[in-house]
Design a protein around this motif. Structure first.
Motif, PDB file in Angstrom:
ATOM      1  N   LEU A 154      30.480  20.449  43.104  1.00 19.91           N
ATOM      2  CA  LEU A 154      31.783  20.388  43.768  1.00 19.91           C
ATOM      3  C   LEU A 154      32.250  18.945  43.967  1.00 19.91           C
ATOM      4  O   LEU A 154      33.419  18.625  43.704  1.00 19.91           O
ATOM      5  CB  LEU A 154      31.745  21.133  45.099  1.00 19.91           C
ATOM      6  N   LEU A 155      31.341  18.080  44.410  1.00 23.16           N
ATOM      7  CA  LEU A 155      31.709  16.670  44.573  1.00 23.16           C
ATOM      8  C   LEU A 155      32.076  16.032  43.243  1.00 23.16           C
ATOM      9  O   LEU A 155      33.056  15.290  43.147  1.00 23.16           O
ATOM     10  CB  LEU A 155      30.568  15.883  45.233  1.00 23.16           C
ATOM     11  N   PHE A 156      31.287  16.324  42.210  1.00 21.83           N
ATOM     12  CA  PHE A 156      31.564  15.776  40.883  1.00 21.83           C
ATOM     13  C   PHE A 156      32.971  16.142  40.435  1.00 21.83           C
ATOM     14  O   PHE A 156      33.745  15.276  40.017  1.00 21.83           O
ATOM     15  CB  PHE A 156      30.526  16.295  39.874  1.00 21.83           C
ATOM     16  N   LEU A 216      24.097   8.441  39.436  1.00 17.55           N
ATOM     17  CA  LEU A 216      23.321   7.340  40.002  1.00 17.55           C
ATOM     18  C   LEU A 216      23.583   7.247  41.510  1.00 17.55           C
ATOM     19  O   LEU A 216      22.648   7.167  42.304  1.00 17.55           O
ATOM     20  CB  LEU A 216      23.705   6.030  39.306  1.00 17.55           C
ATOM     21  N   ALA A 217      24.858   7.282  41.887  1.00 19.12           N
ATOM     22  CA  ALA A 217      25.225   7.218  43.304  1.00 19.12           C
ATOM     23  C   ALA A 217      24.728   8.458  44.057  1.00 19.12           C
ATOM     24  O   ALA A 217      24.216   8.346  45.176  1.00 19.12           O
ATOM     25  CB  ALA A 217      26.738   7.087  43.451  1.00 19.12           C
ATOM     26  N   TYR A 218      24.862   9.614  43.452  1.00 17.82           N
ATOM     27  CA  TYR A 218      24.431  10.855  44.110  1.00 17.82           C
ATOM     28  C   TYR A 218      22.939  10.803  44.407  1.00 17.82           C
ATOM     29  O   TYR A 218      22.496  11.201  45.487  1.00 17.82           O
ATOM     30  CB  TYR A 218      24.763  12.072  43.233  1.00 17.82           C
ATOM     31  N   ASP A 219      22.152  10.325  43.457  1.00 19.83           N
ATOM     32  CA  ASP A 219      20.703  10.233  43.663  1.00 19.83           C
ATOM     33  C   ASP A 219      20.350   9.262  44.788  1.00 19.83           C
ATOM     34  O   ASP A 219      19.347   9.449  45.477  1.00 19.83           O
ATOM     35  CB  ASP A 219      19.996   9.819  42.376  1.00 19.83           C
ATOM     36  N   LYS A 220      21.153   8.228  44.982  1.00 17.95           N
ATOM     37  CA  LYS A 220      20.914   7.273  46.073  1.00 17.95           C
ATOM     38  C   LYS A 220      21.317   7.872  47.421  1.00 17.95           C
ATOM     39  O   LYS A 220      20.621   7.720  48.414  1.00 17.95           O
ATOM     40  CB  LYS A 220      21.697   5.972  45.845  1.00 17.95           C
ATOM     41  N   ILE A 221      22.464   8.545  47.442  1.00 17.66           N
ATOM     42  CA  ILE A 221      22.977   9.111  48.696  1.00 17.66           C
ATOM     43  C   ILE A 221      22.219  10.375  49.097  1.00 17.66           C
ATOM     44  O   ILE A 221      21.926  10.582  50.276  1.00 17.66           O
ATOM     45  CB  ILE A 221      24.496   9.397  48.572  1.00 17.66           C
ATOM     46  N   PHE A 222      21.893  11.213  48.124  1.00 11.99           N
ATOM     47  CA  PHE A 222      21.182  12.471  48.364  1.00 11.99           C
ATOM     48  C   PHE A 222      19.917  12.501  47.507  1.00 11.99           C
ATOM     49  O   PHE A 222      19.876  13.176  46.481  1.00 11.99           O
ATOM     50  CB  PHE A 222      22.065  13.680  48.008  1.00 11.99           C
ATOM     51  N   PRO A 223      18.875  11.770  47.922  1.00 14.07           N
ATOM     52  CA  PRO A 223      17.658  11.747  47.101  1.00 14.07           C
ATOM     53  C   PRO A 223      16.999  13.124  47.004  1.00 14.07           C
ATOM     54  O   PRO A 223      17.168  13.971  47.891  1.00 14.07           O
ATOM     55  CB  PRO A 223      16.740  10.752  47.805  1.00 14.07           C
TER      56      PRO A 223
END
Length: 143
Positions: free
Chosen positions: A12-14, A127-134
């Motif tokens: 959904l965010l994507f 990349l950002a998603y993995d940092k924000i939501f590991p």
């Protein structure tokens, strides 16, 4: 491993961020309204999902008939990706030309722009998603 809820949030965010960027920057670049570009972005997203379903089903049918589902190595994956993107590009040209009332050449250029945008966007977003939501396992390792 990510949960279903996390994958839903990711998807959904994507899509929401992508549609917002396409509407704003697409309007700025092309001179069409943000509503036109946002709607085009939504249509292209739906087209990509439908093509993904149909193409992968057809690819699996071919694979079962001619390769007997042998492991898919790098060569098959490259061919798979190129044919997928080529089919999406061809279908997209007609949608873009029709929706924006532009020539097929202009639609091709815009569709290539969409492809380039999504290549970069997908990389940066993930990349950002993995940092924000590991991933939960990564969270445990980090503590």
């Amino acid at each position: 491993m990510r949960t279903f809820k996390d994958r839903l949030r990711h998807t959904l965010l994507f899509e929401l961020i992508a549609l917002t960027l396409v509407a704003i920057f697409g309007a700025w670049i092309t001179g069409h309204s943000p509503a036109e570009m946002g709607t085009l972005g939504l249509m292209m997203s739906l087209l990509a999902m439908a093509w993904n379903l149909v193409y992968n089903w057809m690819f699996d049918q071919w694979d079962m008939k001619y390769r007997n589902m042998a492991p898919r190595g790098v060569k098959i994956r490259i061919i798979h990706a190129l044919l997928f993107e080529g089919g999406l590009l061809i279908a997209g040209i007609f949608v873009v030309a029709w929706w924006l009332s532009i020539t097929l050449l202009q639609a091709l250029l815009l569709d290539l722009g969409f492809a380039a945008f999504f290549l970069v966007y997908a990389y940066v977003f993930n990349l950002a998603y993995d940092k924000i939501f590991p991933v939960p396992a990564q969270q445990a390792l980090a503590s």
